[in-house]
Write a protein that holds these residues in place. Structure first.
Motif, PDB file in Angstrom:
ATOM      1  N   SER A 109       9.382  21.075  -2.778  1.00  0.00           N
ATOM      2  CA  SER A 109       8.866  21.422  -1.436  1.00  0.00           C
ATOM      3  C   SER A 109       9.229  22.668  -0.901  1.00  0.00           C
ATOM      4  O   SER A 109       8.758  23.688  -0.758  1.00  0.00           O
ATOM      5  N   VAL A 110      10.456  23.193  -1.152  1.00  0.00           N
ATOM      6  CA  VAL A 110      11.248  24.339  -0.741  1.00  0.00           C
ATOM      7  C   VAL A 110      10.802  25.568  -1.641  1.00  0.00           C
ATOM      8  O   VAL A 110      10.488  26.624  -1.203  1.00  0.00           O
ATOM      9  N   ARG A 111      10.615  25.195  -3.081  1.00  0.00           N
ATOM     10  CA  ARG A 111       9.960  26.019  -3.880  1.00  0.00           C
ATOM     11  C   ARG A 111       8.748  26.472  -3.584  1.00  0.00           C
ATOM     12  O   ARG A 111       8.272  27.639  -3.556  1.00  0.00           O
ATOM     13  N   ASP A 112       7.697  25.701  -3.226  1.00  0.00           N
ATOM     14  CA  ASP A 112       6.483  26.023  -2.743  1.00  0.00           C
ATOM     15  C   ASP A 112       6.457  26.835  -1.555  1.00  0.00           C
ATOM     16  O   ASP A 112       5.743  27.656  -1.416  1.00  0.00           O
ATOM     17  N   SER A 113       7.441  26.628  -0.447  1.00  0.00           N
ATOM     18  CA  SER A 113       7.608  27.288   0.662  1.00  0.00           C
ATOM     19  C   SER A 113       7.740  28.699   0.483  1.00  0.00           C
ATOM     20  O   SER A 113       7.225  29.627   0.997  1.00  0.00           O
ATOM     21  N   ASP A 114       8.848  28.796  -0.452  1.00  0.00           N
ATOM     22  CA  ASP A 114       9.133  30.041  -1.026  1.00  0.00           C
ATOM     23  C   ASP A 114       7.959  30.998  -1.588  1.00  0.00           C
ATOM     24  O   ASP A 114       8.006  32.191  -1.145  1.00  0.00           O
ATOM     25  N   ARG A 115       7.230  30.399  -2.213  1.00  0.00           N
ATOM     26  CA  ARG A 115       6.084  31.184  -2.944  1.00  0.00           C
ATOM     27  C   ARG A 115       5.068  31.350  -1.826  1.00  0.00           C
ATOM     28  O   ARG A 115       4.504  32.468  -1.855  1.00  0.00           O
ATOM     29  N   ILE A 116       4.988  30.469  -0.584  1.00  0.00           N
ATOM     30  CA  ILE A 116       4.024  31.126   0.391  1.00  0.00           C
ATOM     31  C   ILE A 116       4.644  32.213   1.363  1.00  0.00           C
ATOM     32  O   ILE A 116       3.916  32.904   1.578  1.00  0.00           O
ATOM     33  N   LEU A 117       5.782  32.112   1.296  1.00  0.00           N
ATOM     34  CA  LEU A 117       6.352  32.981   2.095  1.00  0.00           C
ATOM     35  C   LEU A 117       6.228  34.746   0.909  1.00  0.00           C
ATOM     36  O   LEU A 117       6.014  35.694   1.850  1.00  0.00           O
ATOM     37  N   GLY A 118       6.326  34.605  -0.043  1.00  0.00           N
ATOM     38  CA  GLY A 118       5.864  35.604  -0.956  1.00  0.00           C
ATOM     39  C   GLY A 118       4.459  35.964  -0.518  1.00  0.00           C
ATOM     40  O   GLY A 118       3.997  37.416  -0.626  1.00  0.00           O
ATOM     41  N   VAL A 119       3.573  35.167  -0.655  1.00  0.00           N
ATOM     42  CA  VAL A 119       2.174  35.335  -0.293  1.00  0.00           C
ATOM     43  C   VAL A 119       1.991  36.027   1.011  1.00  0.00           C
ATOM     44  O   VAL A 119       1.084  36.941   1.439  1.00  0.00           O
ATOM     45  N   LEU A 120       2.627  35.295   2.004  1.00  0.00           N
ATOM     46  CA  LEU A 120       2.649  36.062   3.404  1.00  0.00           C
ATOM     47  C   LEU A 120       2.910  37.462   3.481  1.00  0.00           C
ATOM     48  O   LEU A 120       2.457  38.302   4.037  1.00  0.00           O
ATOM     49  N   SER A 121       3.970  37.810   2.835  1.00  0.00           N
ATOM     50  CA  SER A 121       4.507  39.253   2.554  1.00  0.00           C
ATOM     51  C   SER A 121       3.684  40.176   1.918  1.00  0.00           C
ATOM     52  O   SER A 121       3.864  41.437   1.993  1.00  0.00           O
ATOM     53  N   SER A 122       2.648  39.636   1.097  1.00  0.00           N
ATOM     54  CA  SER A 122       2.135  40.442   0.176  1.00  0.00           C
ATOM     55  C   SER A 122       0.649  40.444   0.010  1.00  0.00           C
ATOM     56  O   SER A 122      -0.262  41.386  -0.238  1.00  0.00           O
TER      57      SER A 122
END
Length: 174
Positions: A52-65
């Protein structure tokens, strides 16, 4: 859903409401991308589990790009972390990530911690928001998170294991 259609709906709704909350499924597919594309703020909801934390980290990458703000070079989306299904006892047993580990990995401000609770299952089964259960730790924690989001200072609760006392050991606890 099209980008233009979502933007039109959001613009219409924005005429009447101060806040618009777009909930999206976990993962990165079209529905989630549409929900976050026009965001000004994002609440990243995660469980204290590695996947879940790994998926959330990917979402943060999308939010920033890949959001409108990112592609237009505007100020970044304001990000908040909401950790759900948290159990300090399970952390102590090594069965889930500690809150500090989740925060270290995701590195965004903590909005709230929702304890693991049977009240969530009961609320889901009855079709009633758990926030209406003012007696449950989960309901209280969600309301604390809302108040923090709106700018109030609230202490973070339900992050440490309850200490067992002699009477609880003898008679048990609810």
């Amino acid at each position: 859903l099209t980008e233009e259609g979502v933007e039109e709906v959001l613009n219409d709704i924005a005429k009447e409401f101060d806040y618009i909350i777009c909930d999206s499924p976990a993962g990165i597919e079209k529905g989630a991308l549409m929900a976050m594309y026009f965001a000004d703020e994002a609440i990243i909801v995660t469980n204290p589990e590695v996947s879940s934390v790994r998926d959330s980290d990917r979402i943060l990458g999308v939010l920033s790009s890949k959001t409108k703000r990112a592609t237009e070079g505007k100020d970044p989306i304001k990000e908040h972390l909401l950790v759900t299904r948290y159990s300090p006892e399970r952390v102590n047993n090594g069965d889930m990530l500690a809150l500090e580990d989740v925060q270290d990995i995701l590195a965004i401000p903590l909005l709230g911690v929702i304890p693991e609770s049977q009240a969530v299952l009961r609320a889901s089964n009855s079709g009633t928001p758990v926030t209406l259960d003012v007696e449950s730790n989960a309901g209280i924690a969600y309301m604390d998170a809302v108040e923090r989001f709106l700018g109030e200072e609230k202490p973070m609760r339900f992050t440490t294991a309850e200490k067992s006392n002699f009477l609880k050991r003898i008679f048990g606890s609810k």
